[in-house]
Motif scaffolding. Sequence first.
Motif, PDB file in Angstrom:
ATOM      1  N   PHE A  26       0.839  -1.206   0.000  1.00  0.00           N
ATOM      2  CA  PHE A  26       0.000   0.000   0.000  1.00  0.00           C
ATOM      3  C   PHE A  26       0.875   1.257   0.000  1.00  0.00           C
ATOM      4  O   PHE A  26       0.608   2.210  -0.748  1.00  0.00           O
ATOM      5  N   ILE A  27       1.910   1.257   0.805  1.00  0.00           N
ATOM      6  CA  ILE A  27       2.821   2.413   0.866  1.00  0.00           C
ATOM      7  C   ILE A  27       3.492   2.625  -0.480  1.00  0.00           C
ATOM      8  O   ILE A  27       3.563   3.746  -0.995  1.00  0.00           O
ATOM      9  N   GLU A  83       2.864   9.131  -3.596  1.00  0.00           N
ATOM     10  CA  GLU A  83       2.555  10.497  -4.025  1.00  0.00           C
ATOM     11  C   GLU A  83       1.446  11.126  -3.195  1.00  0.00           C
ATOM     12  O   GLU A  83       1.217  12.344  -3.273  1.00  0.00           O
ATOM     13  N   ASN A  84       0.759  10.345  -2.369  1.00  0.00           N
ATOM     14  CA  ASN A  84      -0.357  10.843  -1.575  1.00  0.00           C
ATOM     15  C   ASN A  84       0.155  11.587  -0.346  1.00  0.00           C
ATOM     16  O   ASN A  84       0.668  10.985   0.598  1.00  0.00           O
ATOM     17  N   THR A  85       0.013  12.900  -0.341  1.00  0.00           N
ATOM     18  CA  THR A  85       0.504  13.702   0.778  1.00  0.00           C
ATOM     19  C   THR A  85      -0.279  13.462   2.059  1.00  0.00           C
ATOM     20  O   THR A  85       0.169  13.819   3.154  1.00  0.00           O
ATOM     21  N   LEU A  86      -1.474  12.873   1.936  1.00  0.00           N
ATOM     22  CA  LEU A  86      -2.320  12.607   3.110  1.00  0.00           C
ATOM     23  C   LEU A  86      -2.011  11.240   3.737  1.00  0.00           C
ATOM     24  O   LEU A  86      -2.613  10.898   4.760  1.00  0.00           O
ATOM     25  N   LYS A 119       9.256   6.673   9.588  1.00  0.00           N
ATOM     26  CA  LYS A 119      10.626   6.678   9.070  1.00  0.00           C
ATOM     27  C   LYS A 119      10.708   5.868   7.780  1.00  0.00           C
ATOM     28  O   LYS A 119      11.406   6.240   6.832  1.00  0.00           O
ATOM     29  N   TYR A 120      10.006   4.745   7.747  1.00  0.00           N
ATOM     30  CA  TYR A 120      10.005   3.917   6.544  1.00  0.00           C
ATOM     31  C   TYR A 120       9.380   4.675   5.374  1.00  0.00           C
ATOM     32  O   TYR A 120       9.906   4.665   4.253  1.00  0.00           O
ATOM     33  N   LEU A 121       8.249   5.335   5.621  1.00  0.00           N
ATOM     34  CA  LEU A 121       7.578   6.102   4.580  1.00  0.00           C
ATOM     35  C   LEU A 121       8.505   7.188   4.031  1.00  0.00           C
ATOM     36  O   LEU A 121       8.618   7.364   2.807  1.00  0.00           O
ATOM     37  N   GLY A 158       5.197  12.785  -2.848  1.00  0.00           N
ATOM     38  CA  GLY A 158       4.319  13.043  -1.715  1.00  0.00           C
ATOM     39  C   GLY A 158       4.809  14.035  -0.688  1.00  0.00           C
ATOM     40  O   GLY A 158       4.346  14.009   0.461  1.00  0.00           O
ATOM     41  N   PHE A 159       5.691  14.950  -1.081  1.00  0.00           N
ATOM     42  CA  PHE A 159       6.143  15.972  -0.137  1.00  0.00           C
ATOM     43  C   PHE A 159       5.213  17.185  -0.196  1.00  0.00           C
ATOM     44  O   PHE A 159       4.721  17.545  -1.268  1.00  0.00           O
TER      45      PHE A 159
END
Length: 296
Positions: free
Chosen positions: A194-195, A200-203, A234-236, A264-265
């Motif tokens: 999922f990650i 790209e999902n900032t949420l 941290k992983y994300l 995703g920033f």
Amino acid sequence: MTQQEIASQHFGRIATPCHRTERLACQPNSYSVEEQSNHTYRRSLVGLDNEKGILFQYTFAGQGEVIATGKRRPVPAGKAFLLLTPSHSTCMQSPDEDIYHFISLSLFGEAAQELAHRIIDKDGVVLTIPPESLALEMLCRHYNQLAAGEIADDPYEEAAFGYRFMLALLKEQLSKPSSAKENMPVCLEKTLAFIEHNLENTLLDLNAMAATANLSVFYFTRLFKEYIGCSPRKYLMSQRLYKAAWLLANDNTLTFKNIVEQCGFNSMTYFCRAFQKAYNISPGKYRNLYKSSSDN
């Protein structure tokens, strides 16, 4: 063209003349691209050139094996081994595989060993190399250019390449979490996928990740740390930065704004600060450092 196709344009071994000149840090000694099919391939690293260095060998197809520190480890396609030389280690073709197709690089120098130590201390001698690996891309293209006579075999340029390769490999390995434990719960495997597909999902946050695993935030965080070796946040961040580094090095058509959005920033400032902290270099300088490799 894939990395395997690039490297396979020229099978054989290239022994550089660099060792006959002034010794430099991370000095390449030899490159090799081979496809073994008769199960006779076996290489002992005992007394290899009798000088400190490293051997990196990546498997394109089939499977190799390495015996190091008294243990026998498989090195299937998509993995590589990294060994210090000389050492009481041996690599070979797996007896259960019909072919063993690989690319290898040996480097002289304590600087190469120092960088290799940091990688080995984190992940051991067998490394998982992602298909988009910048280090592998650099190695395949450099080997192909040498074999085709497109670049001069200059000792100083070769030493610069050897150092850049080891830095790229180190950055890639350190940007990933430590190897996960065996028998990872299915819920965590689902979360990792999922990650990967939602960077790209900032949420995307801790609550969303825990919900994907159908666990409470508290239990999810504890389980994640146990199996992955770091916190979910941290992983994300490491995965977002790893994707950004790959895009910077491999797609010069993307603007920094494009990369920030795809990874995703929330802002350019935050991205630049996070990248500088993780890689000890600005995004702009990082792109310039590898621009020549991606253009070739």
